[in-house]
Design an enzyme around this catalytic site. Structure first.
Site, PDB file in Angstrom:
ATOM      1  N   THR A 104      -1.682   5.686   2.203  1.00 33.19           N
ATOM      2  CA  THR A 104      -2.935   4.940   2.215  1.00 33.19           C
ATOM      3  C   THR A 104      -2.977   4.024   3.433  1.00 33.19           C
ATOM      4  OG1 THR A 104      -2.986   4.937  -0.203  1.00 33.19           O
ATOM      5  CG2 THR A 104      -4.401   3.347   0.908  1.00 33.19           C
ATOM      6  N   LEU A 127       0.857  -1.173   0.000  1.00 34.63           N
ATOM      7  CA  LEU A 127       0.000   0.000   0.000  1.00 34.63           C
ATOM      8  C   LEU A 127       0.897   1.226   0.000  1.00 34.63           C
ATOM      9  CD1 LEU A 127      -2.725  -0.836   2.701  1.00 34.63           C
ATOM     10  CD2 LEU A 127      -2.957  -0.966   0.223  1.00 34.63           C
ATOM     11  N   ASP A 128       0.474   2.284  -0.680  1.00 34.79           N
ATOM     12  CA  ASP A 128       1.209   3.545  -0.624  1.00 34.79           C
ATOM     13  C   ASP A 128       1.368   3.990   0.827  1.00 34.79           C
ATOM     14  OD1 ASP A 128       1.407   3.687  -3.358  1.00 34.79           O
ATOM     15  OD2 ASP A 128      -0.278   5.061  -3.610  1.00 34.79           O
ATOM     16  N   ARG A 129       2.422   4.713   1.101  1.00 32.87           N
ATOM     17  CA  ARG A 129       2.678   5.206   2.458  1.00 32.87           C
ATOM     18  C   ARG A 129       1.500   5.996   3.015  1.00 32.87           C
ATOM     19  NH1 ARG A 129       4.873   9.748   5.014  1.00 32.87           N
ATOM     20  NH2 ARG A 129       4.916  10.875   3.025  1.00 32.87           N
TER      21      ARG A 129
END
Length: 287
Positions: A134, A130-132
């Site tokens: 998100t 997951l993106d940082r």
């Protein structure tokens, strides 16, 4: 090939492919005095475990291993609840602002390093990311032997994921709709962008009450949901990249991106069991 140095405090050694020649000179030239000091201290080893000495010369393409110096990091002050744990996987509810795995200036303050340390699981590895910025459901494999089976699930898009997003404004198209486009992310550039050509990213977008949207990605391009929401005229609240890049201080945790990986479903590749995990987090207006 496994690294000749063990993980240390949740972090594996760094692998460096050489241009060839005197290792001490090359490492000093590429990485500075600190790398040369590691050679002189006997902290750099070859692929076979032999310690690199000041006089060691290696051919082009050879690799050496060393432990990196950790950057100064701002602690991410949020808990990461465990949703599920067994002998094969660990599933967590990742908070906003915590990167999945080490990259750039985020090393210790990452989900995988935190969990390796807290759970004493040195082989723990993310099956996806997951993106940082998100938050939400994130799955890790516990053992090296099962890593490939779970990573293949995500690589072959055999999982079902839903996200919640909060956005302000009015969409430029009627919802629900399928957004399909070609998204390109160039390494080193902050933003991904859309370009003409065969689509490689697809998201089903539904509007829910109260400024919320349910997003069901059918592909997994970097920043896909953020790009697609911005393209609909409703960028996700507190998005510091889309549609415009906004500078945010490293210690500013006051405006989390309003994007949540809410559910993850799949058929377990080992047991055949149907699995479903749901985040306990929520998105709140005005944050």
């Amino acid at each position: 090939m496994s690294a000749p140095l063990p993980d240390r405090d949740g972090l594996g050694p760094t692998r460096i492919r050489l241009r060839g020649g005197a290792v001490l000179v090359e490492l000093a030239d590429r990485f500075g005095e600190g790398a040369a000091t590691k050679v002189l201290a006997g902290e750099v080893v070859c692929a076979n475990g032999t310690v690199v000495e000041a006089s060691t010369v290696l051919p082009p393409g050879a690799v050496v291993y060393l432990y990196r110096d950790l950057p100064d990091e701002v602690p991410v002050p949020f808990e990461m609840p465990i949703l599920h744990r067994d002998n094969d996987i660990v599933v967590v509810d990742k908070p906003h602002f915590l990167a999945t795995m080490p990259r750039g200036g985020h090393v210790v303050q990452t989900a995988v390093v935190r969990l390796r340390r807290e759970l004493g699981l040195p082989e723990l590895s993310p099956a996806h990311r997951l993106d940082r910025l998100t938050a939400g459901v994130l799955l890790f494999t516990v053992r090296r032997e099962v890593r490939g089976a779970y990573q293949t699930l995500f690589a072959e898009q055999k999982t079902r994921k839903t996200y919640l997003a909060r956005a302000t404004g009015t969409p430029t198209v009627e919802l629900p709709t399928v957004v399909s486009s070609r998204i390109i992310k160039v390494r080193g550039q902050l933003q991904a962008y859309e370009e003409p050509g065969d689509p490689n990213a697809e998201t089903y977008v539904e509007r829910l009450p109260g400024g919320l949207y349910r997003l069901t990605p059918r592909t997994g391009r970097t920043h896909q949901l953020r790009v697609h929401m911005a393209s609909l005229g409703v960028p996700i609240d507190n998005d510091s990249l889309y549609p415009h890049v906004i500078e945010v201080a490293a210690d500013d945790f006051t405006r989390p991106l309003q994007l949540l990986a809410q559910t993850l479903e799949f058929e377990d590749p080992l047991s055949g069991e149907s699995r479903r995990f749901t985040s306990g987090r929520a998105l709140f207006a005005g944050t």
